[in-house]
Design a protein around this motif. Sequence first.
Motif, PDB file in Angstrom:
ATOM      1  N   VAL A  63      13.537   5.210 -21.280  1.00 42.68           N
ATOM      2  CA  VAL A  63      14.136   4.646 -22.491  1.00 42.68           C
ATOM      3  C   VAL A  63      15.605   4.379 -22.236  1.00 42.68           C
ATOM      4  N   LEU A  64      16.003   3.127 -22.391  1.00 44.99           N
ATOM      5  CA  LEU A  64      17.382   2.719 -22.120  1.00 44.99           C
ATOM      6  C   LEU A  64      18.233   2.667 -23.377  1.00 44.99           C
ATOM      7  N   ALA A  65      17.682   2.181 -24.483  1.00 46.67           N
ATOM      8  CA  ALA A  65      18.450   2.028 -25.718  1.00 46.67           C
ATOM      9  C   ALA A  65      17.486   1.920 -26.889  1.00 46.67           C
ATOM     10  N   GLY A  66      18.049   2.037 -28.095  1.00 43.44           N
ATOM     11  CA  GLY A  66      17.246   1.899 -29.305  1.00 43.44           C
ATOM     12  C   GLY A  66      18.070   1.244 -30.398  1.00 43.44           C
ATOM     13  N   VAL A  67      17.448   0.393 -31.185  1.00 46.64           N
ATOM     14  CA  VAL A  67      18.138  -0.286 -32.282  1.00 46.64           C
ATOM     15  C   VAL A  67      17.336  -0.085 -33.561  1.00 46.64           C
ATOM     16  N   VAL A  68      18.047   0.110 -34.684  1.00 48.56           N
ATOM     17  CA  VAL A  68      17.426   0.274 -35.990  1.00 48.56           C
ATOM     18  C   VAL A  68      18.089  -0.703 -36.951  1.00 48.56           C
ATOM     19  N   GLN A  69      17.289  -1.496 -37.659  1.00 45.15           N
ATOM     20  CA  GLN A  69      17.822  -2.419 -38.654  1.00 45.15           C
ATOM     21  C   GLN A  69      17.431  -1.947 -40.043  1.00 45.15           C
ATOM     22  N   ARG A  70      18.395  -1.961 -40.954  1.00 43.71           N
ATOM     23  CA  ARG A  70      18.143  -1.572 -42.344  1.00 43.71           C
ATOM     24  C   ARG A  70      17.713  -2.812 -43.126  1.00 43.71           C
ATOM     25  N   ARG A  71      16.458  -2.816 -43.588  1.00 45.14           N
ATOM     26  CA  ARG A  71      15.915  -3.935 -44.354  1.00 45.14           C
ATOM     27  C   ARG A  71      14.997  -3.403 -45.440  1.00 45.14           C
ATOM     28  N   SER A  72      14.788  -4.200 -46.465  1.00 49.72           N
ATOM     29  CA  SER A  72      13.857  -3.798 -47.521  1.00 49.72           C
ATOM     30  C   SER A  72      12.417  -3.853 -47.029  1.00 49.72           C
ATOM     31  N   HIS A  73      12.130  -4.785 -46.109  1.00 45.24           N
ATOM     32  CA  HIS A  73      10.798  -4.895 -45.499  1.00 45.24           C
ATOM     33  C   HIS A  73      10.943  -5.663 -44.190  1.00 45.24           C
ATOM     34  N   PRO A  74      10.045  -5.449 -43.213  1.00 49.68           N
ATOM     35  CA  PRO A  74      10.137  -6.171 -41.943  1.00 49.68           C
ATOM     36  C   PRO A  74       9.989  -7.678 -42.143  1.00 49.68           C
TER      37      PRO A  74
ATOM     38  N   GLU B 199       0.810  -1.215   0.000  1.00 46.89           N
ATOM     39  CA  GLU B 199       0.000   0.000   0.000  1.00 46.89           C
ATOM     40  C   GLU B 199       0.841   1.262   0.000  1.00 46.89           C
ATOM     41  N   TYR B 200       2.166   1.139   0.242  1.00 49.79           N
ATOM     42  CA  TYR B 200       2.970   2.339   0.410  1.00 49.79           C
ATOM     43  C   TYR B 200       4.065   2.498  -0.645  1.00 49.79           C
ATOM     44  N   ARG B 201       4.271   1.490  -1.490  1.00 46.56           N
ATOM     45  CA  ARG B 201       5.315   1.615  -2.492  1.00 46.56           C
ATOM     46  C   ARG B 201       4.883   2.608  -3.570  1.00 46.56           C
ATOM     47  N   GLN B 202       5.868   3.209  -4.257  1.00 45.99           N
ATOM     48  CA  GLN B 202       5.579   4.167  -5.319  1.00 45.99           C
ATOM     49  C   GLN B 202       5.752   3.507  -6.679  1.00 45.99           C
ATOM     50  N   LEU B 203       5.195   4.139  -7.689  1.00 46.58           N
ATOM     51  CA  LEU B 203       5.144   3.558  -9.023  1.00 46.58           C
ATOM     52  C   LEU B 203       6.527   3.587  -9.669  1.00 46.58           C
ATOM     53  N   ARG B 204       6.956   2.453 -10.217  1.00 48.57           N
ATOM     54  CA  ARG B 204       8.259   2.368 -10.871  1.00 48.57           C
ATOM     55  C   ARG B 204       8.100   2.570 -12.375  1.00 48.57           C
ATOM     56  N   LEU B 205       9.034   3.297 -12.966  1.00 51.10           N
ATOM     57  CA  LEU B 205       9.001   3.496 -14.407  1.00 51.10           C
ATOM     58  C   LEU B 205       9.328   2.191 -15.128  1.00 51.10           C
ATOM     59  N   GLU B 206       8.597   1.941 -16.221  1.00 51.13           N
ATOM     60  CA  GLU B 206       8.959   0.810 -17.072  1.00 51.13           C
ATOM     61  C   GLU B 206      10.273   1.120 -17.784  1.00 51.13           C
ATOM     62  N   ARG B 207      11.114   0.118 -17.895  1.00 53.07           N
ATOM     63  CA  ARG B 207      12.415   0.267 -18.562  1.00 53.07           C
ATOM     64  C   ARG B 207      12.290  -0.366 -19.948  1.00 53.07           C
ATOM     65  N   VAL B 208      12.447   0.441 -20.986  1.00 52.41           N
ATOM     66  CA  VAL B 208      12.124  -0.027 -22.326  1.00 52.41           C
ATOM     67  C   VAL B 208      13.318   0.105 -23.258  1.00 52.41           C
ATOM     68  N   VAL B 209      13.321  -0.749 -24.273  1.00 46.24           N
ATOM     69  CA  VAL B 209      14.258  -0.691 -25.385  1.00 46.24           C
ATOM     70  C   VAL B 209      13.431  -0.518 -26.662  1.00 46.24           C
ATOM     71  N   LEU B 210      13.839   0.413 -27.535  1.00 50.81           N
ATOM     72  CA  LEU B 210      13.123   0.689 -28.764  1.00 50.81           C
ATOM     73  C   LEU B 210      13.728  -0.109 -29.916  1.00 50.81           C
ATOM     74  N   ALA B 211      12.872  -0.525 -30.846  1.00 52.25           N
ATOM     75  CA  ALA B 211      13.327  -1.277 -32.017  1.00 52.25           C
ATOM     76  C   ALA B 211      12.574  -0.788 -33.245  1.00 52.25           C
ATOM     77  N   ALA B 212      13.285  -0.650 -34.364  1.00 45.47           N
ATOM     78  CA  ALA B 212      12.662  -0.171 -35.599  1.00 45.47           C
ATOM     79  C   ALA B 212      13.339  -0.812 -36.793  1.00 45.47           C
ATOM     80  N   VAL B 213      12.584  -0.923 -37.897  1.00 45.41           N
ATOM     81  CA  VAL B 213      13.099  -1.390 -39.177  1.00 45.41           C
ATOM     82  C   VAL B 213      13.050  -0.207 -40.135  1.00 45.41           C
ATOM     83  N   TRP B 214      14.205   0.147 -40.689  1.00 45.98           N
ATOM     84  CA  TRP B 214      14.331   1.281 -41.607  1.00 45.98           C
ATOM     85  C   TRP B 214      14.208   0.736 -43.026  1.00 45.98           C
ATOM     86  N   THR B 215      13.056   1.008 -43.656  1.00 48.07           N
ATOM     87  CA  THR B 215      12.769   0.436 -44.976  1.00 48.07           C
ATOM     88  C   THR B 215      12.955   1.429 -46.113  1.00 48.07           C
TER      89      THR B 215
END
Length: 481
Positions: free
Chosen positions: A99-110, A58-74
Amino acid sequence: MTKQNIFDQRATALADEEQILDSDLATFDGDQYDREERAALRRVAGLSTELEDITEVEYRQLRLERVVLAAVWTDGTQEDADNSMRELAALAETAGSEVLAGVVQRRSHPDNSTYLGKGKAHELRDIVVAEGADTVICDTELTPSQRRALEDVVKVKVIDRTALILDIFAQHAKSREGKAQVELAQMQYLLPRLRGWGESMSRQAGGQAAGGQGMGSRGPGETKIELDRRRINQRMAKLRREIKEMKTSRDTRRLSRRANAVPSVAIAGYTNAGKSSLLNRLTGAGVLVQNQLFATLDPTVRRAETEDGRVYTLADTVGFVRQLPTQLVEAFRSTLEEVGDADLLLHVVDGSHPDPEGQISAVRAVLADVDAADVKEVVVVNKADAADPEVLDRLRRHEKHCVVVSARTGQGLDELRALIAEELPRPSIDVDVLLPYDRGDLVSRLHQEADVIASEHTSDGTRVKARVNADLASELAAYAA
């Protein structure tokens, strides 16, 4: 110290106080009542969710979600891909994550199975483990099979851009209509993504003693996933009926303004471009202003006047974004109709954004979906105090009707007000009437709703030459001079 010196010191202090007060009023953004409510729950990063004692629940506080971003560059340039990732990071932070990190992959399509490709998906898994993340956010809308396959590889929760935007809308919607629209969009997104648990969750019809149909009806019954789908469809039908009823109320108010010949101006644009700040500057509406994506969702309509006294309404609408979920466009269609029915559209653009032309294209694509592409448009480039002068010059050259302003400093607002007064529709029917002195109500309406060319008081009444709209012209026909 002489009396003259004391008087001079007091006069100097009063002048300083007046200067400070004037500067405060120049940056006054209305009463920000929503800001205190939104900041009432403080998010704290780095707190563990593992509890040593059950009393801590009942007394703890809300923790932020730790996320990693991912994308495909088409397609497009690398700068376009970087801008898209920065926008995704801003969306993730708005939703309440770190936001901890982000990755981008170069592809013709996902990749059809794991979005990134199997090898890169395993590399993403290593990054998630190294960073200690608990969520992966992908910069597009994933198919249900892609999301499940990627979750099986990275072993943490995976969500896509659409789910992220829907979550932000769910947090920020406050009005009854806004909450219903967001819930409908969420259910439209959820329906094809329900996951069942196999035959263990099926229900047999049972015999006659159990209230079933007896022989011929026994065997696998309605599964839990089928039951969930049916309930979601029922809830969606109910929400559509409620939104339709709310739309009737909105249409009634709009028709009332039309009947009174009140022109309407709609403010639309990319999220966080400064639409609410501009509305506060022009009308003193006191709408929440925050450097955050989708900070305000519920539309606001306020009364305003031109320099020559003509009354019009100014309506703020929900912000747009690249790849705005189709579910949201459909759910918010009744709200976006304010733009389609407006006499003038103020298209607000963030002049300090790395790609303002991309913002303009994204907004116009959504406006075309809601049949608002034919509304007379004025491009308002905001945040001129923080923008590159070369970018502002480029936008001025490319856009036919363009004005550069700063809602923060007040730069260009007088030019914008004059442009609004010039572009608003004017009465077009010429009348020459002699009104008796006991019809002062008609004289008052002429000065409020018409362009009065000449007015003269005679022994028989007030003779007025003016340009009026059709409704007022029919009422004045009996008094033609």
